[in-house]
Design a protein around this motif. Structure first.
Motif, short mmCIF file in Angstrom:
data_model
loop_
_atom_site.label_atom_id
_atom_site.label_comp_id
_atom_site.label_asym_id
_atom_site.label_seq_id
_atom_site.Cartn_x
_atom_site.Cartn_y
_atom_site.Cartn_z
N VAL A 212 0.85 -1.20 0.00
CA VAL A 212 0.00 0.00 0.00
C VAL A 212 0.88 1.25 0.00
N LEU A 213 0.55 2.20 -0.87
CA LEU A 213 1.20 3.50 -0.85
C LEU A 213 0.42 4.43 0.08
N ARG A 214 1.13 5.12 0.95
CA ARG A 214 0.53 6.14 1.81
C ARG A 214 0.88 7.48 1.19
N VAL A 215 -0.05 8.05 0.42
CA VAL A 215 0.26 9.19 -0.44
C VAL A 215 -0.02 10.51 0.28
N HIS A 216 1.06 11.23 0.60
CA HIS A 216 0.96 12.57 1.15
C HIS A 216 0.45 13.50 0.06
N VAL A 217 -0.71 14.11 0.30
CA VAL A 217 -1.28 15.03 -0.69
C VAL A 217 -2.33 15.89 0.01
N HIS A 218 -2.36 17.17 -0.32
CA HIS A 218 -3.31 18.09 0.31
C HIS A 218 -4.40 18.59 -0.63
N LYS A 219 -4.06 18.85 -1.88
CA LYS A 219 -4.97 19.56 -2.78
C LYS A 219 -5.76 18.62 -3.67
N THR A 220 -6.95 19.07 -4.05
CA THR A 220 -7.85 18.28 -4.88
C THR A 220 -7.19 17.84 -6.18
N ASP A 221 -6.55 18.76 -6.90
CA ASP A 221 -5.99 18.39 -8.19
C ASP A 221 -4.78 17.48 -8.07
N ASP A 222 -4.09 17.53 -6.95
CA ASP A 222 -3.00 16.57 -6.73
C ASP A 222 -3.56 15.16 -6.51
#
Length: 386
Positions: A212-222
């Motif tokens: 499983v990747l734990r994807v750091h991301v904040h914004k909708t388009d990201d």
């Protein structure tokens, strides 16, 4: 057998009044209206031990200068062989603070300066060493990062992105190189003629959803970019099914992306709340964004991201959920049963049920009252705080 009585017991699944937690050694026997063992105490409220699904405790250590923190390794952009547990130090005084506050379990991850930062580790906060702190039942996951953070580390070693498209381009380059090797093997090329490294094996397992990747991301388009990224590889071959969680999502201020994540059964590990919006990609961060998280019915948990907010404060974030209409039981479930489920440790933790670990917190009053605090804490049937 030992017994503990609670006027109110939040099991992590329901609320039971005037009942006993009966436990034998390190596991719960049952929650019953009948005492079944030696009486240890009686308390106004008992809750399961709390779980933090995303933090850097033990890596960013209290009382040590920032130059000594170990959340990010700066030697390369892709660090598939790094493991967070190797940079954890159990003498971080934050662990003692967390235990006293009832947070007994953590998923410790590398930071977000690299596109792939390394493996996470699920640990007992009360372990005397990292070896006995490590919960080996936890499935493997690897930290990934999109958005501003991997763009901000241009001075670090390795091939570094200057843009969002650059970060995903570098990731594509890695995965397509592995696919090319896998295709050669499928065509009958001898393994001895192909340099298929341990990193390649890990990237293959990411492609196939075994890690499983734990994807750091904040914004909708990201988030949208990574959904397209995963679909791109799925279109190449049905077995390429990248499995991941969305960690943070604090800038999401519309509901649509949460609907997409729900439809695709992708969990969100939300937060941290109550921290300063310290960069541009958090300009829409607001506790009121919880409306979209809750209304979408996406599966979610809640993090501290310690030290962004101190882990011992994780319970206080639940007040915002209660303002949006959740019951106290539903709020507590977020940092117990839901966090356990997302981490894949719900067979042993997250609720007070038979055969699960006897890890619970005894309170002198309502946990949501500012005058209340834990007075007794047990981990796997062992007294940790009194």
């Amino acid at each position: 057998m030992l017994s503990m009585k609670g006027a109110i017991i939040y099991t992590g699944k329901e609320v039971i009044k005037d009942a006993f937690i009966n436990f034998d050694h390190n596991t719960v026997a049952n929650v019953s209206n009948t005492r079944q063992g030696e009486m240890l105490g009686e308390y106004p409220v008992i809750t399961p031990a709390f779980i933090d699904p995303h933090c850097h405790i033990g890596m960013c250590r209290a009382g040590e200068p920032a130059s000594e923190e170990e959340a990010n390794e700066k030697m390369d952009t892709f660090l598939t062989l790094a493991n967070a547990i190797d940079s954890v130090q159990m003498d971080d005084v934050s662990f003692a603070d967390s235990i006293e506050a009832g947070i007994l379990y953590s998923c410790v991850l590398p930071g977000s300066g690299n596109i792939l930062g390394g493996s996470s580790a699920v640990i007992r906060n009360y372990g005397s060493t990292t070896t006995n702190a490590l919960i080996r039942e936890a499935p493997i996951s690897i930290k990934a990062a999109l958005g501003y953070n991997p763009m901000s580390t241009r001075e670090w070693k390795g091939k570094r992105p200057y843009t969002r498209m650059g970060a995903l381009a570098l990731f594509r380059e890695k995965l397509y190189a592995v696919i090319k090797k896998m295709e050669k093997i499928a065509k009958g090329t001898e393994m001895k003629d192909i340099d298929f490294s341990r990193e390649d094996e890990i990237l293959r397992d990411i492609l196939c959803g075994k890690i499983v990747l734990r994807v750091h991301v904040h914004k909708t388009d990201d988030i949208e970019s990574f959904l397209r990224f995963a679909d791109e590889f799925k279109a190449i071959h049905p077995e390429y099914a990248i499995k991941f969680t969305i960690d943070h999502a604090c800038d999401v201020h519309k509901i649509d992306i949460f609907h997409k994540l729900r439809e695709r059964n992708i969990p969100v590990i939300y937060g941290p709340m109550d921290s300063l919006a310290y960069k541009v990609e958090l300009k829409h961060e607001n506790w009121k964004n919880l409306r979209y998280l809750l209304e979408s019915n996406v599966s979610f948990g809640l993090m501290s991201d310690h030290p962004v907010i101190l882990q011992r404060m994780i319970l206080l974030q639940l007040r915002w959920f209660i303002r949006f209409g959740l019951s106290k039981q539903q709020a507590i479930e977020i940092i117990t049963a839901k966090n356990a489920w997302i981490l894949g440790i719900d067979t042993i933790l997250g609720s007070l049920e038979p055969d699960k670990w006897a890890s619970f917190v005894c309170w002198n009053g309502d946990p949501f009252d500012l005058t209340s605090y834990p007075v007794t804490v047990y981990g796997e049937g062992r007294l940790l705080h009194l």
